[in-house]
Scaffold this motif. Structure first.
Motif, PDB file in Angstrom:
ATOM      1  N   THR C  34     -41.375  31.428 -11.965  1.00  0.00           N
ATOM      2  CA  THR C  34     -42.447  30.539 -11.516  1.00  0.00           C
ATOM      3  C   THR C  34     -43.790  30.909 -12.123  1.00  0.00           C
ATOM      4  O   THR C  34     -44.514  30.059 -12.656  1.00  0.00           O
ATOM      5  CB  THR C  34     -42.564  30.600  -9.982  1.00  0.00           C
ATOM      6  N   ILE C 158     -55.277  33.291 -12.653  1.00  0.00           N
ATOM      7  CA  ILE C 158     -55.926  33.251 -11.334  1.00  0.00           C
ATOM      8  C   ILE C 158     -55.527  31.971 -10.603  1.00  0.00           C
ATOM      9  O   ILE C 158     -55.269  31.971  -9.403  1.00  0.00           O
ATOM     10  CB  ILE C 158     -57.456  33.361 -11.499  1.00  0.00           C
ATOM     11  N   LEU C 159     -55.476  30.863 -11.364  1.00  0.00           N
ATOM     12  CA  LEU C 159     -55.040  29.598 -10.781  1.00  0.00           C
ATOM     13  C   LEU C 159     -53.638  29.754 -10.184  1.00  0.00           C
ATOM     14  O   LEU C 159     -53.373  29.305  -9.058  1.00  0.00           O
ATOM     15  CB  LEU C 159     -55.045  28.531 -11.871  1.00  0.00           C
ATOM     16  N   VAL C 162     -53.833  31.775  -6.968  1.00  0.00           N
ATOM     17  CA  VAL C 162     -54.336  31.026  -5.815  1.00  0.00           C
ATOM     18  C   VAL C 162     -53.268  30.051  -5.318  1.00  0.00           C
ATOM     19  O   VAL C 162     -53.065  29.886  -4.106  1.00  0.00           O
ATOM     20  CB  VAL C 162     -55.650  30.295  -6.161  1.00  0.00           C
ATOM     21  N   LEU C 163     -52.552  29.418  -6.270  1.00  0.00           N
ATOM     22  CA  LEU C 163     -51.456  28.529  -5.869  1.00  0.00           C
ATOM     23  C   LEU C 163     -50.419  29.307  -5.050  1.00  0.00           C
ATOM     24  O   LEU C 163     -49.914  28.826  -4.025  1.00  0.00           O
ATOM     25  CB  LEU C 163     -50.786  27.911  -7.101  1.00  0.00           C
ATOM     26  N   LEU C 165     -50.958  31.984  -3.276  1.00  0.00           N
ATOM     27  CA  LEU C 165     -51.527  32.335  -1.967  1.00  0.00           C
ATOM     28  C   LEU C 165     -51.537  31.127  -1.030  1.00  0.00           C
ATOM     29  O   LEU C 165     -51.340  31.259   0.172  1.00  0.00           O
ATOM     30  CB  LEU C 165     -52.941  32.894  -2.141  1.00  0.00           C
ATOM     31  N   ILE C 166     -51.786  29.924  -1.579  1.00  0.00           N
ATOM     32  CA  ILE C 166     -51.721  28.709  -0.749  1.00  0.00           C
ATOM     33  C   ILE C 166     -50.319  28.588  -0.151  1.00  0.00           C
ATOM     34  O   ILE C 166     -50.152  28.291   1.034  1.00  0.00           O
ATOM     35  CB  ILE C 166     -52.050  27.454  -1.592  1.00  0.00           C
ATOM     36  N   HIS C 167     -49.322  28.852  -1.017  1.00  0.00           N
ATOM     37  CA  HIS C 167     -47.942  28.798  -0.570  1.00  0.00           C
ATOM     38  C   HIS C 167     -47.703  29.810   0.554  1.00  0.00           C
ATOM     39  O   HIS C 167     -47.013  29.511   1.544  1.00  0.00           O
ATOM     40  CB  HIS C 167     -47.028  29.081  -1.760  1.00  0.00           C
ATOM     41  N   MET C 169     -49.922  30.929   2.666  1.00  0.00           N
ATOM     42  CA  MET C 169     -50.621  30.458   3.862  1.00  0.00           C
ATOM     43  C   MET C 169     -49.785  29.429   4.627  1.00  0.00           C
ATOM     44  O   MET C 169     -49.791  29.390   5.855  1.00  0.00           O
ATOM     45  CB  MET C 169     -51.954  29.782   3.467  1.00  0.00           C
ATOM     46  N   GLU C 170     -49.093  28.601   3.844  1.00  0.00           N
ATOM     47  CA  GLU C 170     -48.296  27.547   4.472  1.00  0.00           C
ATOM     48  C   GLU C 170     -47.090  28.098   5.213  1.00  0.00           C
ATOM     49  O   GLU C 170     -46.500  27.422   6.043  1.00  0.00           O
ATOM     50  CB  GLU C 170     -47.790  26.582   3.388  1.00  0.00           C
ATOM     51  N   ILE C 182     -46.632  35.909  -2.424  1.00  0.00           N
ATOM     52  CA  ILE C 182     -47.531  36.962  -2.893  1.00  0.00           C
ATOM     53  C   ILE C 182     -47.097  37.468  -4.258  1.00  0.00           C
ATOM     54  O   ILE C 182     -47.928  37.745  -5.133  1.00  0.00           O
ATOM     55  CB  ILE C 182     -47.576  38.113  -1.859  1.00  0.00           C
ATOM     56  N   VAL C 184     -45.567  35.760  -6.668  1.00  0.00           N
ATOM     57  CA  VAL C 184     -46.020  34.810  -7.686  1.00  0.00           C
ATOM     58  C   VAL C 184     -47.506  34.998  -7.934  1.00  0.00           C
ATOM     59  O   VAL C 184     -47.983  35.017  -9.077  1.00  0.00           O
ATOM     60  CB  VAL C 184     -45.728  33.357  -7.252  1.00  0.00           C
ATOM     61  N   PHE C 186     -49.500  37.650  -7.507  1.00  0.00           N
ATOM     62  CA  PHE C 186     -49.849  38.851  -8.264  1.00  0.00           C
ATOM     63  C   PHE C 186     -49.269  38.826  -9.670  1.00  0.00           C
ATOM     64  O   PHE C 186     -49.943  39.211 -10.640  1.00  0.00           O
ATOM     65  CB  PHE C 186     -49.368  40.092  -7.510  1.00  0.00           C
TER      66      PHE C 186
END
Lengths: 261, 261, 261, 261, 261
Positions: C34, C158-159, C162-163, C165-167, C169-170, C182, C184, C186
């Motif tokens: 990924t 970085i993008l 963040v993607l 981390l959004i995952h 969070m969900e 996490i 993905v 890092f």
């Protein structure tokens, strides 16, 4: 005394500390010997590695220039140069010799000496221009010392922050030492970012701008002295020198860029 | 020996480690083989990819220049050049041949050889200037090796930090391994930021400034040698060469920029 | 084969992965399809948007140059050019025609063809210089493709982080999916920073330096060919060409910058 | 009135605050006196340190130019200059004297005065060019004040954020004060980043572009006035001036770059 | 249609969203109206503040050029120019008048018109060069609009992220609102970084490269037209024009940089 330098530092530190106090913070909480040792020691060390001794010393000496106002009154200088041109045209360039002693500006005195000595105009020009360039380059190297310090300080601040956090990690079991580590970490960042952005980088910018103005002033003197040697009409010389200070600064019938049609 | 390089490194490391010790931190906690392998291995590798072998080797050899003081006494050099000009004017340029052997500086000796050989002034000038440029460019490429290392190190440090954190994430269930991962993470950042800002970037800056001074010195020699060939008056030559070292450095009746009126 | 490119990549990846292994990390934990799709897909896409097709293709083709060693032996080239100068001086420039077939370097052959054809020296110079500039600019555009990729990769990394981390969070309620997100996050950072700093940016730098050396070589050839047309003395030509390779490289009686007095 | 400046600020603030409101955020939560004092006080102070008083004041005065539209109608200016050329060719340059009073643009009036006064063309050119350069440099220094403010603001914002976080750390035991510290920290970042990216940096860019256009306009006037003095055919002058405004802007039989074959 | 632009955008978005989907993420979780309003509103606003209306509009119009392929076939252009040179040499430059109507490229038509009109070569050169410069500068200003947007977007993204986090802090007691705030925060970062690195900055680079190629093409036309006016031999002209497209592109007996000896 350079008002903006002193007032600027006062405003920056006053309002930042004032804001901090307003929120109930103690100034004491941002006074940290350890952080200061790391950030300023590291920055001074890195800057010393980066510059030859002569340039580092010059940078330190130039600090004075950031706080003092050079007396560069271009209008008075222009008047004096036009006066010399009148003397030279009326009585010959040798008549300027008697005036040399009264000149306070060493560059102008040396430049006129070339004219009085009857040195060839091309030699005078190339010698004066070489001296202007060399003096500017060497002083600019001193200004770059401050710019480099402003570049190193924030990263050394981050280095101090990470060192503090490592210390925190080692003492996770002893909460009493935890605060100290975090404080060093955060205060090191404050010192690095603050010193760079309120002192080092602004001082470097001010030095460069003052050195640039001094170079422009010497270029003006060089043009004037060569015109005096040529025997240029003092009135035409006055017009030419005025162009070097810009039309917009002059009492023209109109004015600033935004009014132009 | 270049005092500022050695003193600068001592101050930076001394105060950073001293500050660390003051807070009760152990030096041992920032000695991490894994972090060192990642950061320095990655930085050396990236820098080798970036530069042709010849330039990489030159960069390594130039390291010595950052720690030594070149003996470039411009006053002594000027005196010697003026002396050669006197000899050439009195006894002809061929009289300089006997002096060639005593010259330690290879560039000056080669330049004077052109004069003694009676090579055309334009060819002498273009040849010497091409050589100055080429030598400077090639040495500057070596200095850029250090600049690139200073650019790669902090990001490779971050790469090491993230690798350490991934390791931490994998061992969240085993707290005994947690500390190690975080230590590698933070120490890698310290190594990357520290090596770049205290060693690599400052060394690159010092090399560039010394190479620039060496180039200026050779340009001075070129101007002097061409003036000797022309048979310029030694006194006028002395004046011209003094301009290359700047008026402010000379014992003039006045002085620094901030005193100018 | 360019040793530093291959060795540099081996050292960088070897020591980074070795350090990782030393700490007990699995290489598998930084293999993430990924993250690779996001970082390399995004970087390739952004680079394709940034460059015209011709330049993108040239950038891909230039990759080969980063791994091969151009055979630019300046000493052998100088010897050959001096030899041509001797022939031209002895037997006239037309005598060079017989030698054209044996020349492997297409630029040198084309340049000598101008001389043999008796083209006016000014036309020869302006034509050769225009060709050198155009070839360099077009190749340099290919090198810039890699530089841009090195600029996009870390931010796309970085993008990706963040993607990821959004995952995370969900899926806070489902701890089993937490690790994947996490990872993905890092690993995307590692891919972006690593690819940029160990491959893309160093390769761009190496390409630019090799292209610059090739341009310098062609400039040397141009100067030599014009001198041959002029009928310059081969010995003087040799001296001039040696200046283009620098005095310090030559077997001079003395040496490196730091020994100059 | 400069529509894009005012509309741009309205759009940026409107949509950012609108988005914030849409999510249910209160505008009040980003109004923080402490953060404002720290960020704006620190930025103003740092900028004052960085610039000499004259340049800082000029920067403040230039703010007006960012919000106003200079009336630089190049087509009307070209028509007027061609008209003057016709007058000069028909009745001599002295005939222009009567027209001087009707000219609103001070630069054009001063430039034509040189022609009417019969000043030598070289002196006219060098004087006008020196004045254009000086006026541009001095105004550009004012634009750089805004650029520097845009450089300082985000880092001072981070400084404010770290100060807020230190305050948070000190009050970890008193959760009621926790929110305040974090708010200052985050709001300081918002102020620093927002002021720099929506106001300071865009204003600096707009000022530089308008000052550049004004300089181009004055260069056009200089070329035209010198052509008038030369007695150039008004029709040829019109062609030359049109080239200064570009072929693509002109009603040519074809058009934009992408249509060229 | 510019294949790399469209394919590049497709690859970047396709693989990033594909990678996201592979991990089980929903596209919906990165569609956030609030974040879009903040990031794109703020970026558009800041860019409008930064550029004069004319340049902002030109930037918008240039977007089309990023997606279309200019038909600049240099080989066909060279053939046409050589053909014109033959006509001019055989039948005189006036014979070109009949050919003007068939020329699709407006710059070439205007340039040949100068030749047909018998304008002085120096005037033709300076006029064409001024027009090339002006047209390039004005288009380049439009490309810079995209570059500035690419500079503002990531920082406005961070601003949006911090605004989202402030919102989170205010609702720490109400966990149901927590997710929304964090989502806006992260998605704003994704929008800012993504728009800048996949669209704005790559588009700015592509525009600059295409505008540069167009400028080179016009310079080629200028050189050719002036050679036609001079009556240069068509075969020599062909050689000269080929140099402008580089030797490496030509079917030479050898080839690319890495093969040179």
């Amino acid at each position: 005394m350079d008002v903006t330098t002193i007032l600027g530092i006062a405003i920056a530190f006053g309002l930042i500390l004032g804001g901090q106090a307003l929120e109930g913070g103690h100034v004491g909480s941002i006074l940290q010997l350890t952080a200061a040792l790391i950030v300023f020691g590291g920055t001074i060390g890195a800057t010393m590695v980066a510059y030859p001794r002569k340039e580092f010393v010059r940078g330190m000496k130039l600090l004075r220039l950031a706080f003092t106002e050079p007396r560069s009154d271009l209008a008075a200088l222009t008047a004096k140069l036009v006066d010399f041109a009148s003397v030279a045209r009326r009585d010959g360039v040798l008549a300027l010799e008697a005036r040399l002693a009264e000149i306070g500006d060493p560059f102008l005195r040396r430049a006129l000496q070339f004219v009085v000595d009857g040195v060839d105009a091309n030699v005078t020009r190339s010698t004066l221009e070489a001296a202007i360039d060399t003096d500017y380059e060497e002083n600019a190297a001193g200004a770059k010392v401050w710019e480099s310090a402003g570049g190193f300080a924030p990263t050394i601040g981050i280095l101090g922050a990470v060192l503090g956090l490592i210390h925190v990690m080692e003492n996770l079991n002893d909460p009493s030492k935890l605060g100290g580590g975090i404080a060093v970490a955060f205060v090191a960042t404050v010192y690095g970012v603050g010193a760079a952005n309120i002192l080092f980088l602004p001082i470097a910018t001010k030095l460069k701008r003052k050195l640039g103005a001094e170079r422009d002033r010497k270029t003006l003197v060089t043009e004037a002295v060569l015109s005096i040697q040529e025997g240029l009409n003092p009135r035409v010389l006055e017009e030419r020198l005025r162009a070097f200070t810009g039309f917009e600064a002059a009492p023209a019938p109109g004015g600033a860029a935004q009014k132009a049609a």
